[in-house]
Design a protein around this motif. Sequence first.
Motif, PDB file in Angstrom:
ATOM      1  N   GLU A  86     -11.503 -15.138   8.291  1.00  0.00           N
ATOM      2  CA  GLU A  86     -11.398 -16.063   7.322  1.00  0.00           C
ATOM      3  C   GLU A  86     -10.316 -15.337   6.300  1.00  0.00           C
ATOM      4  OE1 GLU A  86     -14.982 -16.995   5.528  1.00  0.00           O
ATOM      5  OE2 GLU A  86     -15.539 -17.911   7.267  1.00  0.00           O
ATOM      6  N   VAL A  87     -10.131 -14.098   6.312  1.00  0.00           N
ATOM      7  CA  VAL A  87      -9.038 -13.418   5.484  1.00  0.00           C
ATOM      8  C   VAL A  87      -7.731 -13.898   5.778  1.00  0.00           C
ATOM      9  CG1 VAL A  87      -8.525 -10.910   4.681  1.00  0.00           C
ATOM     10  CG2 VAL A  87     -10.724 -11.474   5.311  1.00  0.00           C
ATOM     11  N   ASP A  88      -7.223 -13.998   4.551  1.00  0.00           N
ATOM     12  CA  ASP A  88      -5.703 -14.313   4.766  1.00  0.00           C
ATOM     13  C   ASP A  88      -4.676 -12.982   5.027  1.00  0.00           C
ATOM     14  OD1 ASP A  88      -3.090 -15.735   4.848  1.00  0.00           O
ATOM     15  OD2 ASP A  88      -3.025 -15.845   2.503  1.00  0.00           O
ATOM     16  N   THR A  89      -4.321 -13.011   6.088  1.00  0.00           N
ATOM     17  CA  THR A  89      -3.341 -11.857   6.609  1.00  0.00           C
ATOM     18  C   THR A  89      -2.095 -12.240   6.993  1.00  0.00           C
ATOM     19  OG1 THR A  89      -4.112 -11.927   8.843  1.00  0.00           O
ATOM     20  CG2 THR A  89      -5.399 -10.381   7.538  1.00  0.00           C
ATOM     21  N   GLU A  90      -1.423 -13.403   6.370  1.00  0.00           N
ATOM     22  CA  GLU A  90      -0.343 -14.002   6.600  1.00  0.00           C
ATOM     23  C   GLU A  90       0.931 -12.929   6.337  1.00  0.00           C
ATOM     24  OE1 GLU A  90       2.360 -16.612   8.044  1.00  0.00           O
ATOM     25  OE2 GLU A  90       0.416 -16.755   7.837  1.00  0.00           O
ATOM     26  N   ASN A  91       0.960 -12.356   5.236  1.00  0.00           N
ATOM     27  CA  ASN A  91       1.780 -11.495   4.657  1.00  0.00           C
ATOM     28  C   ASN A  91       1.535 -10.020   4.803  1.00  0.00           C
ATOM     29  OD1 ASN A  91       3.674 -13.830   4.187  1.00  0.00           O
ATOM     30  ND2 ASN A  91       2.486 -13.798   2.051  1.00  0.00           N
ATOM     31  N   VAL A  92       0.714  -9.664   5.573  1.00  0.00           N
ATOM     32  CA  VAL A  92       0.395  -8.346   5.781  1.00  0.00           C
ATOM     33  C   VAL A  92       0.806  -7.654   7.066  1.00  0.00           C
ATOM     34  CG1 VAL A  92      -1.622  -6.740   5.811  1.00  0.00           C
ATOM     35  CG2 VAL A  92      -1.906  -8.577   4.469  1.00  0.00           C
ATOM     36  N   PRO A  93       1.544  -6.551   6.911  1.00  0.00           N
ATOM     37  CA  PRO A  93       2.292  -6.169   8.317  1.00  0.00           C
ATOM     38  C   PRO A  93       1.186  -5.460   9.240  1.00  0.00           C
ATOM     39  CG  PRO A  93       2.857  -4.744   6.440  1.00  0.00           C
ATOM     40  CD  PRO A  93       2.144  -5.934   5.738  1.00  0.00           C
ATOM     41  N   PRO A  94       1.409  -5.180  10.591  1.00  0.00           N
ATOM     42  CA  PRO A  94       0.238  -5.001  11.342  1.00  0.00           C
ATOM     43  C   PRO A  94       0.144  -3.297  10.839  1.00  0.00           C
ATOM     44  CG  PRO A  94       1.932  -6.061  12.686  1.00  0.00           C
ATOM     45  CD  PRO A  94       2.540  -6.045  11.269  1.00  0.00           C
ATOM     46  N   THR A  95      -1.041  -2.884  10.885  1.00  0.00           N
ATOM     47  CA  THR A  95      -1.188  -1.434  10.743  1.00  0.00           C
ATOM     48  C   THR A  95      -1.504  -0.859  12.259  1.00  0.00           C
ATOM     49  OG1 THR A  95      -2.087  -1.895   8.697  1.00  0.00           O
ATOM     50  CG2 THR A  95      -2.493   0.255   9.954  1.00  0.00           C
ATOM     51  N   TYR A  96      -0.588   0.248  12.709  1.00  0.00           N
ATOM     52  CA  TYR A  96      -0.849   0.894  14.100  1.00  0.00           C
ATOM     53  C   TYR A  96      -1.608   2.159  13.865  1.00  0.00           C
ATOM     54  CZ  TYR A  96       2.337  -2.788  15.439  1.00  0.00           C
ATOM     55  OH  TYR A  96       2.830  -4.017  15.483  1.00  0.00           O
ATOM     56  N   HIS A  97      -1.654   2.779  12.547  1.00  0.00           N
ATOM     57  CA  HIS A  97      -2.253   3.773  12.343  1.00  0.00           C
ATOM     58  C   HIS A  97      -2.687   3.974  10.874  1.00  0.00           C
ATOM     59  CE1 HIS A  97      -3.079   8.310  12.255  1.00  0.00           C
ATOM     60  NE2 HIS A  97      -3.064   8.250  13.546  1.00  0.00           N
ATOM     61  N   VAL A  98      -3.777   4.393  10.393  1.00  0.00           N
ATOM     62  CA  VAL A  98      -4.175   4.456   8.762  1.00  0.00           C
ATOM     63  C   VAL A  98      -3.303   5.395   8.103  1.00  0.00           C
ATOM     64  CG1 VAL A  98      -6.572   3.730   9.560  1.00  0.00           C
ATOM     65  CG2 VAL A  98      -6.039   6.005   9.723  1.00  0.00           C
ATOM     66  N   ALA A  99      -3.044   6.464   8.668  1.00  0.00           N
ATOM     67  CA  ALA A  99      -2.140   7.501   7.947  1.00  0.00           C
ATOM     68  C   ALA A  99      -0.531   7.047   8.208  1.00  0.00           C
ATOM     69  CB  ALA A  99      -2.298   8.743   8.325  1.00  0.00           C
ATOM     70  N   ASP A 100       0.340   7.167   7.354  1.00  0.00           N
ATOM     71  CA  ASP A 100       1.471   6.897   7.572  1.00  0.00           C
ATOM     72  C   ASP A 100       2.391   8.011   8.231  1.00  0.00           C
ATOM     73  OD1 ASP A 100       4.038   5.504   7.375  1.00  0.00           O
ATOM     74  OD2 ASP A 100       4.548   5.964   5.441  1.00  0.00           O
ATOM     75  N   ILE A 101       2.020   8.315   9.491  1.00  0.00           N
ATOM     76  CA  ILE A 101       2.625   9.306  10.338  1.00  0.00           C
ATOM     77  C   ILE A 101       3.730   8.657  10.988  1.00  0.00           C
ATOM     78  CG2 ILE A 101       2.220  11.194  11.685  1.00  0.00           C
ATOM     79  CD1 ILE A 101      -0.619  11.296  10.761  1.00  0.00           C
ATOM     80  N   MET A 102       4.931   9.082  11.080  1.00  0.00           N
ATOM     81  CA  MET A 102       5.774   8.747  12.025  1.00  0.00           C
ATOM     82  C   MET A 102       5.821   9.255  13.263  1.00  0.00           C
ATOM     83  SD  MET A 102       7.218   6.046  10.488  1.00  0.00           S
ATOM     84  CE  MET A 102       7.032   5.558   8.740  1.00  0.00           C
TER      85      MET A 102
END
Length: 93
Positions: A42-58
């Motif tokens: 039920e959560v609106d995730t329309e404008n939320v980009p997919p998260t592939y990793h919880v930390a922003d590690i490239m």
Amino acid sequence: MITKEEVEHVGWLARIEIDEKESDAYAQKLNSVLDYFGQLDEVDTENVPPTYHVADIMNVFREDIVKPSMPQDDVLANTENKQEGNFKAPRIM
């Protein structure tokens, strides 16, 4: 909804003996988990980009740097089981 018959069937597939009392309890617990998934749907995730990793590690990989290895004689110095410049292992078959 998960029924107690489905829980018993999964128990049969997993070769786990589940009595009737346990199957009722497991069915209730699994249904509560499914309710949580329903809340997440039920959560609106329309404008939320997919998260592939919880930390922003490239890129967590190190550079591949070629380095000289140990001399073969040094590697084989502490073994009696060697043959033609390699470790000799026991035959398996």
